[in-house]
Scaffold this active site. Structure first.
Site, PDB file in Angstrom:
ATOM      1  N   ALA A  73      34.165  44.106  45.677  1.00  0.00           N
ATOM      2  CA  ALA A  73      34.802  43.917  46.979  1.00  0.00           C
ATOM      3  C   ALA A  73      36.210  44.522  46.994  1.00  0.00           C
ATOM      4  CB  ALA A  73      34.870  42.431  47.296  1.00  0.00           C
ATOM      5  N   MET A 136      36.082  41.297  42.695  1.00  0.00           N
ATOM      6  CA  MET A 136      36.912  42.298  43.366  1.00  0.00           C
ATOM      7  C   MET A 136      36.882  43.616  42.589  1.00  0.00           C
ATOM      8  SD  MET A 136      37.978  40.658  46.024  1.00  0.00           S
ATOM      9  CE  MET A 136      39.267  41.704  46.730  1.00  0.00           C
ATOM     10  N   CYS A 137      36.723  44.700  43.322  1.00  0.00           N
ATOM     11  CA  CYS A 137      36.617  46.035  42.717  1.00  0.00           C
ATOM     12  C   CYS A 137      37.797  46.355  41.809  1.00  0.00           C
ATOM     13  CB  CYS A 137      36.525  47.074  43.842  1.00  0.00           C
ATOM     14  SG  CYS A 137      36.741  48.779  43.329  1.00  0.00           S
ATOM     15  N   PHE A 138      39.008  46.031  42.288  1.00  0.00           N
ATOM     16  CA  PHE A 138      40.196  46.432  41.531  1.00  0.00           C
ATOM     17  C   PHE A 138      40.498  45.503  40.359  1.00  0.00           C
ATOM     18  CE2 PHE A 138      40.699  49.002  45.267  1.00  0.00           C
ATOM     19  CZ  PHE A 138      41.220  50.179  44.759  1.00  0.00           C
ATOM     20  N   ASP A 140      38.016  44.822  38.185  1.00  0.00           N
ATOM     21  CA  ASP A 140      36.952  45.167  37.239  1.00  0.00           C
ATOM     22  C   ASP A 140      37.004  46.688  37.095  1.00  0.00           C
ATOM     23  OD1 ASP A 140      34.825  44.963  35.569  1.00  0.00           O
ATOM     24  OD2 ASP A 140      33.353  44.501  37.118  1.00  0.00           O
TER      25      ASP A 140
END
Lengths: 242, 135
Positions: A73, A136-138, A140
């Site tokens: 996300a 959350m994308c940022f 990982d």
């Protein structure tokens, strides 16, 4: 020299932003497209396969969409979003998915050099921004992600369908309420605007890949597709499909 | 050499007759394109329910690697008779054994003669892949 279409659609609403990207992926196109855009109001996007329950931030944001592309996300605020849509056999994307990332991320790194931001692929480095439990994308990362200062600063993901590719990416200008761990461009280049970053990206694609851009607006079919499909991407049925 | 008991498509699916049915899967090349040898990079696979009727070329599912979501398409029209649900929980099967354990669908074909002219035997597919790798 290859000619691409450049679309700048700043300050679009979340569902419309995703609807237009779907149009770029699905509608026939004579040339590849690079789209540069921002979100107004800000919104959270879930990755295509993410479980809504795995993203606690979803319960706290006022607006959310689900993307067509995978990954984690993203809170779309204080950033520039890009999308690239082209045939799957285009030289920039031919071969393994991994190699296409290396080519595109090298181009983004070149653009960021213009701001004094030393972005490079993460490789085997551990990152201070990694906290994988929140979806959350940022928070990982993988070895292909662009990082600076031990934090992830560019998140991107692809969709491959019907012989075409949509490559989505978010380049963070600074942290936001729900993306607090990101690498920040403004910490290196204070005051950088999405417009300035967009110009640098265009220049990097021109220089690195010999691309000539024609700056256009989305076509009428693309616009009507985006309008029609916008509610789908924000609907509970799609948001909570998993 | 890939198995020569089946046919291959230019979009890297394989089809193999199994009694009155047809098994469908994706090739090692397709898996490699998605995950570059890191089997942990495959993160999700969505397959259809048995009973679904599919046309040739139709998308029957989706697969996600760490960096890309890709459609899965059937080269053969028919009705889904069985789905290899083990794949959905154990994606590493696709990296380890895409041609045997890694079958995805068993389809009862719409017509007995489901093969088309553009399907390739193993030798032709080897050449096709070698050509793709050098471009």
């Amino acid at each position: 020299m290859e000619t691409w279409r450049l679309l700048r659609t700043f300050d679009g609403p979340a569902g419309w932003n995703m609807g237009l990207d779907e149009a770029l992926l699905l509608l026939p196109a004579e040339r590849p497209t690079l789209r540069l855009y921002t979100w107004d109001p800000p919104a959270l996007s879930l990755g295509y396969f993410q479980r809504a329950a795995d993203v606690p931030a979803l319960a706290r944001v006022p607006r959310a969409v689900r993307r067509l592309t995978g990954g984690g996300a993203i809170h779309h605020a204080e950033e520039l979003t890009f999308s690239i849509a082209l045939p799957a056999d285009h030289p920039l994307y031919a071969g393994p998915v991994r190699e296409s990332y290396l080519r595109i991320h090298a181009t983004i790194a070149r653009a960021l050099e213009g701001l004094g931001v030393p972005a490079s692929p993460r490789g085997d480095r551990p990152l201070a921004s990694d906290r994988p439990s929140g979806g959350m994308c940022f928070e990982d990362s993988c070895e292909l992600d662009l990082v600076w200062g031990d934090r992830k600063g560019v998140g991107s993901a692809q969709r491959r369908t019907g012989g075409r590719i949509l490559h989505h990416g978010s380049i963070k200008l600074s942290p936001s309420e729900f993306d607090t761990q990101v690498a920040s461009i403004r910490s290196r280049a204070p005051g950088t605007t999405p417009e300035q970053l967009a110009d640098l990206l265009r220049l990097a694609f021109e220089k690195e890949h010999g691309i000539e851009f024609t700056e256009e607006s989305p076509g009428p079919e693309e616009l009507s597709h985006a309008e029609e499909r916008a509610p789908h991407f924000t609907s509970d049925a799609f948001l909570r499909r998993r | 050499m890939r198995p020569d008991d089946r046919k291959y498509t230019k979009t890297h699916e394989w089809v193999k007759r199994s009694g009155d049915n047809v098994l469908i899967g994706i090739t090692d090349f397709a898996v490699q394109e998605l995950c570059s040898g890191n089997e942990g990079d495959l993160v999700y696979c969505d397959l259809p329910e048995p009973g679904r009727v599919l046309e040739a070329g139709e998308t029957f599912g989706e697969i996600e690697s760490v960096k890309a979501v890709a459609d899965l398409n059937t080269p053969v029209a028919g009705t889904v008779a069985e789905v290899n649900v083990a794949i959905e929980e154990h994606l590493e099967i696709l990296s380890k054994d895409p041609f045997q354990e890694g079958w995805m669908l068993k389809i009862t074909p719409k017509t007995k003669n489901f093969e088309t002219d553009d399907m390739m035997d193993a030798a032709a597919y080897e050449e096709f892949v070698a050509s793709a790798e050098t471009h």
